[in-house]
Scaffold this motif. Sequence first.
Motif, mmCIF file in Angstrom:
data_model
loop_
_atom_site.group_PDB
_atom_site.id
_atom_site.type_symbol
_atom_site.label_atom_id
_atom_site.label_comp_id
_atom_site.label_asym_id
_atom_site.label_seq_id
_atom_site.Cartn_x
_atom_site.Cartn_y
_atom_site.Cartn_z
ATOM 1 N N GLU A 46 0.859 -1.183 0.000
ATOM 2 C CA GLU A 46 0.000 0.000 0.000
ATOM 3 C C GLU A 46 0.894 1.231 0.000
ATOM 4 O O GLU A 46 1.727 1.409 0.892
ATOM 5 C CB GLU A 46 -0.906 -0.007 1.227
ATOM 6 C CG GLU A 46 -1.852 1.165 1.258
ATOM 7 C CD GLU A 46 -2.793 1.127 2.457
ATOM 8 O OE1 GLU A 46 -3.698 1.961 2.494
ATOM 9 O OE2 GLU A 46 -2.629 0.273 3.348
ATOM 10 N N ASP A 76 -0.443 4.580 -0.496
ATOM 11 C CA ASP A 76 -1.266 5.474 0.318
ATOM 12 C C ASP A 76 -2.686 4.918 0.326
ATOM 13 O O ASP A 76 -2.888 3.790 -0.104
ATOM 14 C CB ASP A 76 -1.197 6.931 -0.159
ATOM 15 C CG ASP A 76 -1.701 7.135 -1.580
ATOM 16 O OD1 ASP A 76 -2.618 6.407 -2.018
ATOM 17 O OD2 ASP A 76 -1.201 8.043 -2.261
ATOM 18 N N GLU A 77 -3.657 5.675 0.797
ATOM 19 C CA GLU A 77 -5.018 5.141 0.944
ATOM 20 C C GLU A 77 -5.664 4.740 -0.378
ATOM 21 O O GLU A 77 -6.578 3.936 -0.399
ATOM 22 C CB GLU A 77 -5.903 6.162 1.649
ATOM 23 C CG GLU A 77 -5.536 6.369 3.086
ATOM 24 C CD GLU A 77 -6.446 7.365 3.779
ATOM 25 O OE1 GLU A 77 -7.471 7.754 3.199
ATOM 26 O OE2 GLU A 77 -6.115 7.763 4.911
ATOM 27 N N GLU A 78 -5.211 5.290 -1.485
ATOM 28 C CA GLU A 78 -5.833 5.018 -2.779
ATOM 29 C C GLU A 78 -4.905 4.367 -3.804
ATOM 30 O O GLU A 78 -5.336 4.045 -4.903
ATOM 31 C CB GLU A 78 -6.388 6.324 -3.369
ATOM 32 C CG GLU A 78 -7.580 6.864 -2.628
ATOM 33 C CD GLU A 78 -8.809 5.950 -2.710
ATOM 34 O OE1 GLU A 78 -9.049 5.361 -3.787
ATOM 35 O OE2 GLU A 78 -9.503 5.823 -1.694
#
Length: 52
Positions: A6, A8-10
Amino acid sequence: MKHFEEIDEELYLVESIGRKTNKYYEQYLDRALLSQLENIYEEESTFNAERL
């Protein structure tokens, strides 16, 4: 899939090896594309480490 991270969140980094091509692939996928990946189960391996 060889590696999944991951960023970042997106955004996600996906590293994989093609099952038929044996080629290395590195892709950055957003959450929407990630949800479209198909889960494929490999058959049981016949690898025997004692034969090495």
